[in-house]
Design a protein around this motif. Structure first.
Motif, PDB file in Angstrom:
ATOM      1  N   LEU A 170      -9.686  18.416  10.399  1.00 56.39           N
ATOM      2  CA  LEU A 170      -8.246  18.410  10.155  1.00 56.39           C
ATOM      3  C   LEU A 170      -7.508  17.755  11.331  1.00 56.39           C
ATOM      4  O   LEU A 170      -6.617  16.920  11.150  1.00 56.39           O
ATOM      5  CB  LEU A 170      -7.763  19.850   9.947  1.00 56.39           C
ATOM      6  N   ALA A 171      -7.923  18.144  12.525  1.00 54.66           N
ATOM      7  CA  ALA A 171      -7.299  17.582  13.723  1.00 54.66           C
ATOM      8  C   ALA A 171      -7.537  16.078  13.792  1.00 54.66           C
ATOM      9  O   ALA A 171      -6.635  15.299  14.116  1.00 54.66           O
ATOM     10  CB  ALA A 171      -7.866  18.261  14.971  1.00 54.66           C
ATOM     11  N   GLU A 172      -8.752  15.687  13.454  1.00 57.85           N
ATOM     12  CA  GLU A 172      -9.111  14.260  13.440  1.00 57.85           C
ATOM     13  C   GLU A 172      -8.233  13.502  12.445  1.00 57.85           C
ATOM     14  O   GLU A 172      -7.717  12.425  12.735  1.00 57.85           O
ATOM     15  CB  GLU A 172     -10.590  14.084  13.060  1.00 57.85           C
TER      16      GLU A 172
ATOM     17  N   LEU B  15      -5.490  10.461  12.951  1.00 60.83           N
ATOM     18  CA  LEU B  15      -5.533   9.179  12.235  1.00 60.83           C
ATOM     19  C   LEU B  15      -4.220   8.910  11.494  1.00 60.83           C
ATOM     20  O   LEU B  15      -3.705   7.806  11.490  1.00 60.83           O
ATOM     21  CB  LEU B  15      -6.707   9.166  11.240  1.00 60.83           C
ATOM     22  N   ASP B  16      -3.693   9.981  10.892  1.00 55.39           N
ATOM     23  CA  ASP B  16      -2.422   9.843  10.188  1.00 55.39           C
ATOM     24  C   ASP B  16      -1.316   9.408  11.153  1.00 55.39           C
ATOM     25  O   ASP B  16      -0.486   8.560  10.824  1.00 55.39           O
ATOM     26  CB  ASP B  16      -2.022  11.165   9.521  1.00 55.39           C
ATOM     27  N   ALA B  17      -1.320  10.032  12.316  1.00 47.83           N
ATOM     28  CA  ALA B  17      -0.300   9.715  13.318  1.00 47.83           C
ATOM     29  C   ALA B  17      -0.402   8.242  13.707  1.00 47.83           C
ATOM     30  O   ALA B  17       0.610   7.544  13.854  1.00 47.83           O
ATOM     31  CB  ALA B  17      -0.479  10.602  14.545  1.00 47.83           C
ATOM     32  N   LEU B  18      -1.627   7.779  13.855  1.00 51.15           N
ATOM     33  CA  LEU B  18      -1.834   6.382  14.226  1.00 51.15           C
ATOM     34  C   LEU B  18      -1.344   5.457  13.104  1.00 51.15           C
ATOM     35  O   LEU B  18      -0.647   4.472  13.352  1.00 51.15           O
ATOM     36  CB  LEU B  18      -3.318   6.129  14.518  1.00 51.15           C
ATOM     37  N   ASP B  19      -1.704   5.809  11.870  1.00 53.90           N
ATOM     38  CA  ASP B  19      -1.274   4.985  10.730  1.00 53.90           C
ATOM     39  C   ASP B  19       0.252   4.895  10.660  1.00 53.90           C
ATOM     40  O   ASP B  19       0.817   3.833  10.437  1.00 53.90           O
ATOM     41  CB  ASP B  19      -1.818   5.566   9.420  1.00 53.90           C
ATOM     42  N   GLU B  20       0.885   6.040  10.874  1.00 54.91           N
ATOM     43  CA  GLU B  20       2.340   6.090  10.835  1.00 54.91           C
ATOM     44  C   GLU B  20       2.948   5.191  11.911  1.00 54.91           C
ATOM     45  O   GLU B  20       3.900   4.460  11.675  1.00 54.91           O
ATOM     46  CB  GLU B  20       2.778   7.529  11.094  1.00 54.91           C
TER      47      GLU B  20
ATOM     48  N   ALA C  12      -9.304  -2.610  16.096  1.00 50.68           N
ATOM     49  CA  ALA C  12     -10.524  -1.824  15.886  1.00 50.68           C
ATOM     50  C   ALA C  12     -10.731  -0.857  17.057  1.00 50.68           C
ATOM     51  O   ALA C  12     -11.089   0.311  16.851  1.00 50.68           O
ATOM     52  CB  ALA C  12     -11.721  -2.767  15.739  1.00 50.68           C
ATOM     53  N   ARG C  13     -10.489  -1.333  18.266  1.00 49.81           N
ATOM     54  CA  ARG C  13     -10.602  -0.462  19.459  1.00 49.81           C
ATOM     55  C   ARG C  13      -9.647   0.720  19.340  1.00 49.81           C
ATOM     56  O   ARG C  13     -10.008   1.861  19.587  1.00 49.81           O
ATOM     57  CB  ARG C  13     -10.204  -1.249  20.720  1.00 49.81           C
ATOM     58  N   LEU C  14      -8.426   0.384  18.973  1.00 47.35           N
ATOM     59  CA  LEU C  14      -7.395   1.407  18.890  1.00 47.35           C
ATOM     60  C   LEU C  14      -7.765   2.458  17.829  1.00 47.35           C
ATOM     61  O   LEU C  14      -7.606   3.660  18.047  1.00 47.35           O
ATOM     62  CB  LEU C  14      -6.050   0.755  18.547  1.00 47.35           C
ATOM     63  N   ARG C  15      -8.276   1.985  16.689  1.00 46.17           N
ATOM     64  CA  ARG C  15      -8.648   2.937  15.636  1.00 46.17           C
ATOM     65  C   ARG C  15      -9.770   3.863  16.114  1.00 46.17           C
ATOM     66  O   ARG C  15      -9.811   5.040  15.763  1.00 46.17           O
ATOM     67  CB  ARG C  15      -9.072   2.187  14.378  1.00 46.17           C
TER      68      ARG C  15
ATOM     69  N   ASN D 213       4.072   7.840  21.239  1.00 47.19           N
ATOM     70  CA  ASN D 213       3.276   7.774  20.009  1.00 47.19           C
ATOM     71  C   ASN D 213       4.137   7.753  18.747  1.00 47.19           C
ATOM     72  O   ASN D 213       3.702   7.269  17.710  1.00 47.19           O
ATOM     73  CB  ASN D 213       2.362   9.005  19.911  1.00 47.19           C
ATOM     74  N   ALA D 214       5.337   8.333  18.832  1.00 42.72           N
ATOM     75  CA  ALA D 214       6.173   8.496  17.639  1.00 42.72           C
ATOM     76  C   ALA D 214       6.430   7.148  16.962  1.00 42.72           C
ATOM     77  O   ALA D 214       6.523   6.121  17.634  1.00 42.72           O
ATOM     78  CB  ALA D 214       7.498   9.144  18.030  1.00 42.72           C
ATOM     79  N   PRO D 215       6.529   7.143  15.612  1.00 44.25           N
ATOM     80  CA  PRO D 215       6.746   5.876  14.913  1.00 44.25           C
ATOM     81  C   PRO D 215       8.024   5.160  15.362  1.00 44.25           C
ATOM     82  O   PRO D 215       8.043   3.940  15.464  1.00 44.25           O
ATOM     83  CB  PRO D 215       6.848   6.305  13.444  1.00 44.25           C
ATOM     84  N   GLU D 216       9.082   5.928  15.590  1.00 42.71           N
ATOM     85  CA  GLU D 216      10.342   5.299  15.987  1.00 42.71           C
ATOM     86  C   GLU D 216      10.642   5.586  17.456  1.00 42.71           C
ATOM     87  O   GLU D 216      10.313   6.650  17.967  1.00 42.71           O
ATOM     88  CB  GLU D 216      11.504   5.879  15.158  1.00 42.71           C
TER      89      GLU D 216
END
Lengths: 251, 432
Positions: B4-6, B10-15, B38-41, B62-65
């Motif tokens: 779940l944490a993982e 990933l969701d945070a990164l996608d956002e 790819a590194r970042l992912r 990290n926040a999207p905005e």
């Protein structure tokens, strides 16, 4: 000029009385010397007058030309004309000696409502005073007292005094750490400043400085009080017999 | 739970990435951008549990905005204004040709990264993202990878001789919500010389990478001042590779900014090279400044210095994470590291993590870190000479910062930085 009345002082941190009723009047144009054994309160007197933290006045007071000295901030006392030549001048790396001198002089002038001194006039003034004290350009360029020898530090104190031209000069054990030549330089610097409008309070442990800066009045401070006052001869008496005899005599 | 944490990470990164918008694909920088993504992912965004982010919260980076940041209107004249230089201006991360000088300078080729990226062949492809990728080991620097993957613009500077004058990158901040990503690459050929100046707040949030390849015998001098906008945030990275007999020197002045993380990663690969990284910062109130430095010695008889000074008051926070890594065989290394803070009150704090990791036996490395208040004896001495308390405090503050400012080699630039600090302190004194 300087009037000290029944001054009682204790250390702020501990309940230890150091000055126990000092009375002293220094008139304009005179040189007074204060001598006394270790721990008699000589340095405390100089610090209290210049406004250092850590001391509490429990009774009495001190005025400079009628102004209540003890109610003023240290910088206000300086602007009013008080100067303390430190026993241990502080090293301030990173602050250039020239910057320090100019900032001090201009701060005092500003406090007195005078214009700032021009760079050219300032340079001329410092060069002239420094030359008499054998302070070279290299020393002026360095950080305040940074890497100075004991003698250089004391000469630098006198340079500050010469540049700032205070009315009331307190010299706290200026002779400590000086060899004979350096002592003569310092004394010459002080003597050059002696005039009718200025007064000196010379605090010293030994008589030898007073051979060069001849005082009008000598006081013996012991146990937080002035126990005896006299002429320049009194200093010689101390030199010959030590403090013990005098202390016995006044006890 | 772990999954779940993982997934959240990933969701945070996608956002975060969705909000950025990818630069056009293809061109000579395309492969580097793909590799960086790819590194970042693989790394994910920096997290609060990451050891490397122990002292600095990455949330707002990290926040999207970008969070809103008011534009500070400075009354003072522009920094480096008296220095003859080639000015390149970016407004909220967008190049402004009108406000910039012609990018013409003897001994140097200056190009826009946006333009470089459209070409199929360009020297920049051998540098763009290359030093950043090397700098990901042994410590991950996700925000730098993000930059390589998403930066659209910046400058590519190729120095072939002794540059006639400095190049100045000026970053204006006009939009209170701007989120700028810039990537600059500088290559100095053997024996070349360049002074690079950078100043300005840049944006509400600024992510910037500078990659510098300093060829044998070349000299790179970098003086940077980060803008005074109180609410701005910045994450910057410098990656440098220093070859034989080369000199790399960087200095940063920071005042204000709610969050600044400056990472500097230097790899010394040639013998007898010199790398100096220095910084002075003055923080007041809501201010968090993090200097994270990693210097790797991988050659003989090289010298490195890290000199960082921070003045903090009214609850400001300063962070220093500095490392010297001496690789096996890097004998005769001379490494020096000092990080100091002057805390003007009990509310401010300084967090330091100095590290030495040495695998050679004939080296001299020293480090020190201190935190202290104003020297009361010095303060009294100044006051006894008539200098009022506030002015005396400023004088001692400047004296404290002097060692870092002294690292700037050019006297005119040094005087400019010193004068700027003196002015700031004096003005704040007057306004209370």
């Amino acid at each position: 000029m300087l009037e000290i009345k029944n001054l009682h002082v204790k250390l702020e941190e501990e309940d230890k009385a150091i000055l126990k009723g000092v009375d002293l009047t220094v008139e304009a144009g005179t040189v007074h010397a204060i001598m006394g054994p270790n721990g008699s309160g000589k340095s405390t007197l100089s610090y209290v007058l210049s406004g250092r933290d850590g001391y509490q006045v429990t009774e009495g007071g001190a005025t400079l030309e009628g102004q209540d000295l003890l109610a003023m901030e240290p910088e206000e006392r300086a602007a009013a004309g008080l100067f303390l030549a430190f026993q241990y001048p502080v090293e301030i790396p990173g602050v250039g000696n020239m910057t320090f001198l100019r900032t001090s002089l201009n701060a005092q002038r500003k406090a007195r409502g005078q214009d700032e001194i021009s760079s050219a006039d300032f340079l001329k003034l410092v060069r002239e005073k420094a030359k008499a004290l054998k302070i070279d350009a290299e020393m002026l360029k360095r950080g305040v007292n940074t890497g100075f020898s004991g003698g250089e530090k004391k000469r630098n104190e006198i340079l500050q005094m010469a540049v700032l031209e205070p009315k009331m000069c307190i010299l706290d054990e200026t002779d400590s750490g000086l060899d004979v030549d350096a002592m003569k330089l310092v004394a010459d610097g002080v003597n050059a400043l002696r005039d009718q409008g200025r007064a000196f309070l010379v605090i010293t442990h030994y008589q030898r400085l007073l051979n060069h800066i001849v005082p009008d009045v000598v006081h013996i401070l012991a146990g937080g009080r002035i126990v005896k006052s006299g002429g320049a001869d009194l200093a010689l008496e101390v030199e010959e017999n030590g403090y013990a005899d005098i202390l016995k005599e006044v006890a | 739970m772990m999954a779940l944490a993982e997934q959240r990470k990933l969701d945070a990164l996608d956002e975060r990435l969705a909000a950025l918008g990818r630069p056009p694909s293809g061109g000579c920088l395309g492969p580097a951008r793909e590799a960086a993504l790819a590194r970042l992912r693989a790394m994910g965004l920096p997290g609060r549990r990451d050891e490397y982010w122990k002292f600095t919260r990455p949330d707002t980076l990290n926040a999207p905005e970008a969070q809103e940041a008011a534009v500070f209107v400075a009354s003072e004249t522009q920094l480096f204004g008296e220095i003859d230089r080639v000015k390149l201006v970016f407004v909220d991360g967008v190049f402004d040709a009108e406000a910039s000088d012609d990018p013409v300078l003897g001994g140097v080729t200056i190009e826009r990264l946006e333009e470089v990226a459209t070409r199929d062949i360009h020297w920049a492809k051998d540098l763009y993202g290359v030093l950043e990728a090397r700098g990901q080991d042994p410590v991950a620097r996700p925000l730098a990878a993000l930059n390589t993957a998403y930066a659209r613009d910046g400058v590519a500077i190729h120095v072939t001789g002794k540059a006639e004058k400095p190049i100045a990158l000026i970053y204006w901040h006009r939009n209170t919500r701007s989120d700028a990503v810039l990537h600059n690459v500088v290559r100095l050929d053997p024996g070349a010389e360049l002074t690079l100046l950078e100043n300005g707040p840049a944006a509400a949030r600024f992510n910037k990478v500078l990659e510098v390849d300093v060829g044998a015998g070349a000299a790179f001098h970098h003086v940077r001042a980060q803008g005074r906008d109180h609410e701005r945030r910045a994450a910057t990275h410098i990656f440098a590779r220093v070859d034989e007999g080369a000199v790399f020197k960087t200095f940063t002045l920071t005042a204000n900014g709610v969050l600044t993380r400056n990472e500097c990663v230097v790899e010394i690969v040639g013998d007898n090279a010199v790398a100096h990284v220095a910084g002075a910062c003055v923080g007041d109130g809501d201010f968090h400044h993090d200097d994270t430095v990693f210097i790797t010695h991988d050659a003989l008889s090289c010298e490195s210095r890290q000199v960082f000074k921070k003045v903090l008051r009214n609850g400001a926070t300063g962070v220093f994470q500095g490392k010297i890594l001496v690789k096996p065989g890097a004998q005769k290394t001379d490494g020096y590291q000092i990080s100091q803070s002057l805390l003007l009150d009990g509310d401010s704090q300084f967090l330091a993590k100095p590290e030495l990791e040495i695998y050679a036996d004939d080296v001299a490395c020293s480090h020190g870190s201190t935190s202290g208040a104003i020297d009361e004896d010095a303060l009294f001495y100044l006051r006894a000479r008539g200098v009022p308390r506030a002015e005396a405090t400023d004088l001692l503050t400047l004296a404290f910062l002097a060692e870092a400012i002294e690292e700037i080699e050019n006297p005119a630039l040094r005087a400019d930085i010193h004068g700027r600090l003196e002015g700031w302190l004096a003005r704040r004194r007057k306004t209370g």
